[in-house]
Write an enzyme that holds these catalytic residues in place. Structure first.
Site, mmCIF file in Angstrom:
data_model
loop_
_atom_site.group_PDB
_atom_site.id
_atom_site.type_symbol
_atom_site.label_atom_id
_atom_site.label_comp_id
_atom_site.label_asym_id
_atom_site.label_seq_id
_atom_site.Cartn_x
_atom_site.Cartn_y
_atom_site.Cartn_z
ATOM 1 N N GLY A 3 0.897 -1.311 -0.293
ATOM 2 C CA GLY A 3 -0.136 -0.020 0.043
ATOM 3 C C GLY A 3 0.884 1.168 0.249
ATOM 4 O O GLY A 3 2.120 1.295 0.787
ATOM 5 N N ALA A 13 0.232 6.295 4.624
ATOM 6 C CA ALA A 13 0.750 5.738 5.582
ATOM 7 C C ALA A 13 1.984 4.805 4.861
ATOM 8 O O ALA A 13 3.253 4.758 5.296
ATOM 9 C CB ALA A 13 -0.021 4.685 6.363
ATOM 10 N N GLY A 14 1.497 4.199 3.749
ATOM 11 C CA GLY A 14 2.614 3.279 2.940
ATOM 12 C C GLY A 14 3.647 4.056 2.513
ATOM 13 O O GLY A 14 5.049 3.762 2.552
ATOM 14 N N ARG A 63 -18.831 13.248 13.494
ATOM 15 C CA ARG A 63 -19.712 12.745 12.567
ATOM 16 C C ARG A 63 -20.837 11.796 13.063
ATOM 17 O O ARG A 63 -21.899 11.673 12.265
ATOM 18 C CB ARG A 63 -18.714 12.060 11.800
ATOM 19 C CG ARG A 63 -17.759 13.065 11.125
ATOM 20 C CD ARG A 63 -16.659 12.331 10.339
ATOM 21 N NE ARG A 63 -15.849 13.453 9.631
ATOM 22 C CZ ARG A 63 -14.747 13.219 8.823
ATOM 23 N NH1 ARG A 63 -14.332 11.742 8.831
ATOM 24 N NH2 ARG A 63 -13.837 14.016 8.314
ATOM 25 N N HIS A 101 -17.905 5.800 5.284
ATOM 26 C CA HIS A 101 -16.790 6.688 4.931
ATOM 27 C C HIS A 101 -15.279 6.019 5.370
ATOM 28 O O HIS A 101 -14.709 5.666 4.541
ATOM 29 C CB HIS A 101 -16.666 8.009 5.588
ATOM 30 C CG HIS A 101 -15.802 8.879 5.203
ATOM 31 N ND1 HIS A 101 -15.247 9.120 3.802
ATOM 32 C CD2 HIS A 101 -14.966 9.441 5.948
ATOM 33 C CE1 HIS A 101 -13.980 10.008 3.981
ATOM 34 N NE2 HIS A 101 -13.941 10.480 5.153
ATOM 35 N N LEU A 152 -5.689 11.585 8.064
ATOM 36 C CA LEU A 152 -4.385 11.964 7.393
ATOM 37 C C LEU A 152 -3.338 11.977 8.835
ATOM 38 O O LEU A 152 -2.204 11.592 8.338
ATOM 39 C CB LEU A 152 -4.414 13.189 6.857
ATOM 40 C CG LEU A 152 -5.668 13.410 5.693
ATOM 41 C CD1 LEU A 152 -5.519 14.691 5.344
ATOM 42 C CD2 LEU A 152 -5.674 12.414 4.568
#
Length: 644
Positions: free
Chosen positions: A40, A44-45, A337, A408, A448
């Site tokens: 990935g 992160a990857g 949310r 989401h 993020l």
């Protein structure tokens, strides 16, 4: 087995710094003797691969896209949190920690969340140095805006394309290492299994998505950075390619899967318009800074609006119910949310929804345009408004946006300890792929933050502790386990290709998505979950007996790719239902109708469910075994969450 979180002892604010000192180190001259596999290449990857290669390790990076910059991280729009307190409005590392713990409804590890808040301040400096064009104030300082679940402005942003800009920064760092030869990049390769030797992760089996070649790749450690599993619902804000396959195959090799029922429903998405859709579009939570959420005050007015008997402009201020501002005066439209989503569902269920379907609420910028001017609103949100116009053919500068909740993000994922290692030694999970930092509900602009924190500032320290104890011998790709695992993958591919029934893979996926949304979506109850479990089991039988998979393996074959992913989603869906059935409480995005306050808010049961649910795979069609990691709260007081 006992779950050992490896959380270091000592005061909360000192845990990470002391832990870093106590970790074993790898001599810089020895790092080149180790190979690390990164699966990935999202935030992160890419950040992990670039950072580890910069340290001197040999890195093999894999993505199923044609380029790392196509990772779904680009779709994150609104911003990234960091406790820099540029606004001088009372923010701090502890306040970010507290807001995140509270936002997750007290179902996350204190130590992990505090570390996330602590390193958040470094992420911004790193990204600015890479050239990420964050918005700036007139005086040149980086600007901030507000997001749900916080009463301070701590969200850094690049218009409505923050994820894309951050990924370009990480992608440039990754490309630098590819050019240096420290990272070998494998585009269009999908991980289909994990190779373990003596219980340790030692490689992966991939399929070359262009040629169909089944390949083995060896390494001293494997990092999974493969995102979340929201596409189990079929319709979600995720890219269509997002899947659970890498994490699920690792789960079958011994990695526990934690809190799978924790799914985030995002409140500001463009509503469903029909069966033709393959995905949904997110409108950034940042829009709730200046947009006001409302519906007509009465069912009668809503019906007239839907029938076209009256126009939006005919509704006077006293005819409008700004229900979030009314119910939650302290936070207003910036409630978390899960709270915003449930309230939208509530007013729609009452019959006060808007739009032709009646399954939507308004997000209105009329007041903001009057107060700030259209040019200012355009400068802050222009690309988001343009996207909405292109999709709906409605001008949000002239009339309110129509929004409704949609799947989401997934807070569940592979269980990891404080070092981000799973229950399989040598196998790590970073970013949305793991369960660790968001509890039962992720605050906006924290995805993020976690992906980059894990990749830039956590894994470069913690992986060395594991590698330092291995020795320098290269992993033997001729070990029998590699061929054995490759044969398992080849057999599974042939099993899928042998399916020549009457249903398409998408037919099955849509049915699964409907079951999950109906019974394991925004609200769950015991009867519905039991029904869903039976329906998913029946759907699995239908998949393996009556689905058709076209083409051959030795070619680009999207039918085969989808079939493998949907087969995994069917198994995951059943585990999500089992987890939701087991957790007889409401917390964050997991709302059991049997457990709510008199005002309809989520009601936790801390006495019986203050734990991480980590599930162990025990074989085909066998019930999974539940392991519990107790959660201890020494620095925050457990209270009924309130945003009033």
């Amino acid at each position: 087995m006992m779950l050992d979180s490896k959380v270091p002892a000592g005061p909360l604010a000192e845990k990470w710094s002391k832990h870093k000192f106590n970790l074993k180190l790898v001599n810089p001259a020895n790092k080149r003797k180790y190979t690390i596999i990164v699966v990935g290449t999202g935030l992160a990857g890419s950040s992990a691969a670039a950072s580890l290669a910069e340290l001197g390790y040999n890195v093999k990076a894999f993505c199923y896209q044609d380029s790392p910059r196509r990772a779904h991280s680009i779709a994150a729009q609104g911003g990234i949190n960091a406790a820099k307190n540029y606004q001088n409005d009372g923010d701090s590392v502890f306040r970010l920690f507290y807001d995140t713990i509270k936002g997750g409804d007290y179902r996350a590890r204190e130590a992990n969340v505090y570390r996330l808040a602590e390193v958040s301040v470094n992420i911004i400096d790193q990204c600015v140095a890479q050239g990420v064009p964050f918005a700036r104030e007139y005086g040149g300082l980086l600007d901030n805006r507000s997001f749900g679940g916080a009463q301070v402005s701590r969200t850094f942003y690049a218009r409505g394309q923050t994820g894309q800009q951050l990924l370009l920064g990480a992608y440039s760092a990754l490309n630098r290492q590819i050019n240096k030869g420290t990272v070998k990049m494998y585009n269009r390769h999908e991980m289909l299994d994990l190779v373990t030797i003596d219980g340790h992760a030692r490689g992966i089996i991939t399929r070359n998505m262009v040629t169909g070649a089944i390949e083995a790749h060896e390494g001293h450690a494997v990092l999974l950075c493969t995102g979340g599993y929201g596409n189990v619902f079929y319709l979600s804000t995720n890219a269509m390619g997002c899947n659970v396959t890498a994490a699920w195959r690792a789960h079958k090799r011994g990695a526990f899967f934690a809190n799978p029922c924790y799914t985030q429903i995002h409140p500001t998405c463009i509503p469903v318009t029909g069966d033709h859709q393959s995905k949904l579009t997110l409108m950034s939570e940042s829009l709730r800074n200046d947009g006001r959420v409302w519906v007509p005050k009465t069912v009668e007015l809503a019906q007239k609006l839907r029938k076209g008997e009256i126009k939006i402009s005919d509704l006077k201020e006293e005819d409008r119910d700004y229900y979030l501002e009314r119910k939650y005066p302290s936070f207003g439209n910036l409630v978390p949310r899960d709270v915003a989503s449930r309230n939208a569902k509530e007013v729609v269920d009452e019959g006060r929804g808007v739009g032709a379907s009646g399954i939507a609420v308004y997000l209105d910028f009329e007041d903001a345009i009057k107060r700030l001017g259209e040019d200012t609103v355009r400068a802050k949100y222009g690309n988001l408004f343009d996207m909405y116009y292109q999709i709906t053919d409605e001008n949000p500068y002239k009339q309110p946006m129509r929004i409704y909740p949609a799947v989401h993000y997934t807070m569940g994922g592979l269980w990891v300890d404080y070092n981000l290692m799973t229950t399989v030694p040598g196998l790590y999970a970073l970013g949305e792929c793991n369960f660790s930092d968001h509890g039962a509900n992720r605050l906006g602009a924290s995805a993020l933050m976690q992906g980059l924190a894990d990749g830039y500032f956590v894994i470069p320290y913690t992986i060395g502790d594991y590698l330092a104890g291995l020795g320098f011998d290269p992993v033997d790709r001729n070990h029998p386990e590699f061929e054995k695992t490759r044969k398992t993958v080849e057999d599974n591919v042939q099993r899928l290709l042998s399916l020549k029934g009457s249903k398409t893979v998408d037919d099955i996926h849509k049915k699964l998505g409907h079951i999950m949304w109906e019974y394991c979506g925004m609200a769950r109850n015991e009867a519905g979950l039991i029904k869903a479990k039976g329906q998913i089991q029946e759907l699995r039988r239908e998949f393996w007996s009556d689905v058709t998979v076209l083409g051959e393996n030795e070619e680009m074959n999207q039918s085969l790719e989808k079939a493998g992913r949907v087969a995994d989603f069917l198994e995951l869906g059943e585990l999500m239902v089992d987890d939701a059935l087991n957790r007889r409480e409401s917390c964050g995005g997991h709302f059991r109708e049997e457990s709510q306050t008199e005002e309809g808010e989520a009601k936790r049961d801390d006495e019986n469910f203050k734990y991480v649910a980590a599930w162990e795979y025990r074989g085909e069609s066998q019930p999974e075994v539940l392991h519990k990691e107790p959660l201890e709260f020494e620095n925050v007081k457990l209270t009924q969450r309130s945003y009033k």
